[in-house]
Motif scaffolding. Structure first.
Motif, short mmCIF file in Angstrom:
data_model
loop_
_atom_site.label_atom_id
_atom_site.label_comp_id
_atom_site.label_asym_id
_atom_site.label_seq_id
_atom_site.Cartn_x
_atom_site.Cartn_y
_atom_site.Cartn_z
N PRO A 80 10.28 0.71 17.86
CA PRO A 80 10.14 -0.37 16.87
C PRO A 80 11.05 -1.54 17.25
O PRO A 80 12.18 -1.34 17.68
N VAL A 81 10.52 -2.74 17.12
CA VAL A 81 11.31 -3.94 17.44
C VAL A 81 11.17 -4.97 16.33
O VAL A 81 10.19 -4.96 15.58
N LEU A 82 12.14 -5.87 16.28
CA LEU A 82 12.16 -6.88 15.22
C LEU A 82 10.93 -7.77 15.21
O LEU A 82 10.49 -8.23 14.16
N ALA A 83 10.36 -8.01 16.40
CA ALA A 83 9.19 -8.89 16.49
C ALA A 83 8.05 -8.42 15.59
O ALA A 83 7.20 -9.21 15.18
N GLU A 84 8.05 -7.12 15.25
CA GLU A 84 6.98 -6.60 14.38
C GLU A 84 7.03 -7.19 12.98
O GLU A 84 6.06 -7.15 12.23
N ARG A 85 8.21 -7.70 12.62
CA ARG A 85 8.38 -8.19 11.26
C ARG A 85 8.03 -9.67 11.12
O ARG A 85 8.11 -10.23 10.04
N VAL A 86 7.64 -10.27 12.25
CA VAL A 86 7.26 -11.68 12.23
C VAL A 86 5.78 -11.78 11.84
O VAL A 86 4.94 -11.18 12.49
N ALA A 87 5.50 -12.52 10.78
CA ALA A 87 4.09 -12.72 10.39
C ALA A 87 3.48 -13.75 11.34
O ALA A 87 4.07 -14.80 11.59
N THR A 88 2.32 -13.42 11.91
CA THR A 88 1.69 -14.33 12.86
C THR A 88 0.31 -14.69 12.35
O THR A 88 -0.45 -13.80 11.94
N LYS A 89 -0.01 -15.96 12.41
CA LYS A 89 -1.32 -16.44 11.94
C LYS A 89 -2.43 -15.72 12.72
O LYS A 89 -2.33 -15.54 13.92
N GLY A 90 -3.45 -15.29 12.02
CA GLY A 90 -4.57 -14.64 12.69
C GLY A 90 -4.39 -13.13 12.83
O GLY A 90 -5.31 -12.43 13.24
N PHE A 91 -3.21 -12.62 12.52
CA PHE A 91 -2.96 -11.17 12.59
C PHE A 91 -2.94 -10.62 11.17
O PHE A 91 -2.15 -11.05 10.34
N THR A 92 -3.85 -9.66 10.89
CA THR A 92 -4.07 -9.21 9.52
C THR A 92 -3.87 -7.71 9.37
O THR A 92 -3.60 -7.01 10.35
N ARG A 93 -4.05 -7.22 8.16
CA ARG A 93 -3.80 -5.79 7.91
C ARG A 93 -5.00 -4.91 8.28
O ARG A 93 -4.82 -3.74 8.61
N ASP A 94 -6.21 -5.43 8.21
CA ASP A 94 -7.41 -4.65 8.58
C ASP A 94 -8.24 -5.50 9.55
O ASP A 94 -9.28 -6.02 9.19
N PRO A 95 -7.76 -5.63 10.80
CA PRO A 95 -8.37 -6.60 11.72
C PRO A 95 -9.78 -6.22 12.16
O PRO A 95 -10.54 -7.07 12.60
N VAL A 96 -10.14 -4.94 12.07
CA VAL A 96 -11.43 -4.54 12.61
C VAL A 96 -12.46 -4.26 11.50
O VAL A 96 -13.55 -3.78 11.76
N GLY A 97 -12.09 -4.57 10.26
CA GLY A 97 -13.05 -4.41 9.17
C GLY A 97 -13.40 -2.96 8.89
O GLY A 97 -14.51 -2.66 8.47
N ASP A 98 -12.44 -2.07 9.10
CA ASP A 98 -12.68 -0.65 8.89
C ASP A 98 -13.21 -0.38 7.47
O ASP A 98 -14.18 0.35 7.29
N LEU A 99 -12.54 -0.98 6.50
CA LEU A 99 -12.87 -0.61 5.12
C LEU A 99 -14.23 -1.15 4.69
O LEU A 99 -14.83 -0.64 3.74
N GLU A 100 -14.76 -2.13 5.42
CA GLU A 100 -16.11 -2.64 5.10
C GLU A 100 -17.19 -1.63 5.51
O GLU A 100 -18.31 -1.69 5.02
N SER A 101 -16.88 -0.77 6.48
CA SER A 101 -17.92 0.13 6.98
C SER A 101 -17.76 1.55 6.44
O SER A 101 -18.28 2.51 6.98
N ARG A 102 -17.02 1.67 5.34
CA ARG A 102 -16.76 2.97 4.75
C ARG A 102 -18.03 3.55 4.13
O ARG A 102 -18.67 2.92 3.30
#
Ligand SMILES: *Cc1c(COP(=O)(O)O)cnc(C)c1O
Length: 348
Positions: A80-102
């Motif tokens: 784990p590194v600190l860079a993970e805590r940086v919010a970056t534009k375009g990076f989301t919690r469900d990037p591949v739309g998993d929950l849409e195909s449930r």
């Protein structure tokens, strides 16, 4: 997010040796840093980021890392590194739309003919770039209903000919749980293939033991095992043994790799990986560009660069050792191949 504390039934009896190894995995960043003679200055960041998504690495995998090398390509995948805590534009919690195909609790039906079953949230290793690091495993795991909802969803759709056990990592489950699933699955005559998506043969090869091989070998349908290795140094003699045994149990072996900055973003590294995989009987299947999941932006390789690497690779290796370069697009009918003219140009 992957449960820090295993859910009931995930890591049941600790009797087998792989289960003991799993339980003994390194979860304290201080211990990993000490073991590898790393600069203690890394520890604070590691502890902070491990609070969101815990560190987990089996000891035998850590043993393949170089000491005192903070750039080690195996270490970078798990520390784990600190860079993970940086919010970056375009990076989301469900990037591949998993929950849409449930399709049901723990079943994703995104592509024709294939249903993906989220068997468990548990993994032997926590990859920092995990695209399901924010996935609601507690409510979206097929095992929670004793497989009943997953089996019902697959039974109701006779277009499904291939079932993919994924997660998390399905081999975190005991042989008994796996057999429980396939006993029910085998009553569905439209299912012709079982596929496993697993990192165990790479990160905890002792999981590929007699019990597992007996189960896999006994299945009357075709079996495909898709591994996940990112670097040639992950493949050693124990991994070779696990792959040979899986092949002997009748499985077709493929590998998927994630293109990761600092880990494998060079043509030489990717070529070595393909060669090392083939040497243990595994064909390279996919080279994924990173899914843009929140917390993983520091691993991103621009697509134009990915295409360039892929073309170099294709110029060096036989075609069967060149994995398909793909991107996951939410809502798309398949993993999308990336070609030169389509790659997003970071300068454009
Ligand atoms: C990647 C994926 C599959 C498998 O796709 P293949 O191209 O057949 O390897 C199936 N279902 C889901 C939800 C996936 O993300």
């Amino acid at each position: 997010m992957i449960a820090a504390t295993p859910l009931p039934g995930q890591f049941e009896s600790r009797s087998s040796s792989w289960q003991q190894e799993l339980a003994a995995a390194i979860t304290d960043p201080r211990e990993l840093c000490e073991l590898l003679d790393l600069d203690p200055a890394l520890i604070d960041g590691a502890l902070a980021s491990a609070r969101d998504f815990p560190l987990r690495v089996p000891r035998n995998f850590a043993a393949k890392m170089r000491k005192a090398d903070p750039r080690d390509p195996l270490l970078l995948q798990v520390l784990p590194v600190l860079a993970e805590r940086v919010a970056t534009k375009g990076f989301t919690r469900d990037p591949v739309g998993d929950l849409e195909s449930r399709a049901a609790a723990g079943v994703l039906h995104k592509y024709e003919g294939r249903a993906l079953v989220i068997a468990t949230g548990a993994c032997a290793v926590h990859c920092r770039y995990c695209f399901r690091r924010h996935f609601p495993y507690a409510s979206e795991s097929a095992l929670q209903s004793g497989w009943a909802q997953a089996i019902a969803a697959i039974r109701a759709d006779t277009t499904i000919s291939e079932v993919i056990l994924s997660g998390g990592d399905p081999l975190s489950l005991s042989d008994r749980r796996l057999r429980q699933f396939t006993d029910q699955l085998l009553s569905l005559t439209h299912v012709r293939r079982l596929r496993l998506h697993t990192r165990y043969p790479i990160v905890l090869p002792s999981r590929i033991d007699h019990g597992l091989l007996n189960w896999l070998g006994s299945l009357p349908i075709q079996r495909v095992v898709v591994l996940h290795a990112n670097h040639a140094r992950e493949i050693d003699i124990d991994v070779a043994r696990a792959c040979r045994d899986l092949a002997e149990a009748g499985a077709t072996l493929l590998n998927q790799t994630v293109l990761l900055a600092g880990v494998n973003d060079s043509a030489a590294t990717l070529a070595e990986l393909s060669e090392a995989l083939f040497a243990v009987g595994v064909l390279p299947y996919y080279l994924h560009v990173l899914d843009k999941v929140q917390g993983a932006a520091h691993f991103d390789v621009p697509e134009a660069r990915a295409v360039e690497l892929h073309e170099t690779l294709a110029g060096r290796l036989p075609g069967y050792l060149v994995p398909r370069l793909v991107r996951e697009v939410a809502g798309a009918p398949a993993k999308m191949p990336i070609r030169a003219q389509e790659a997003t140009d970071p300068r454009g």
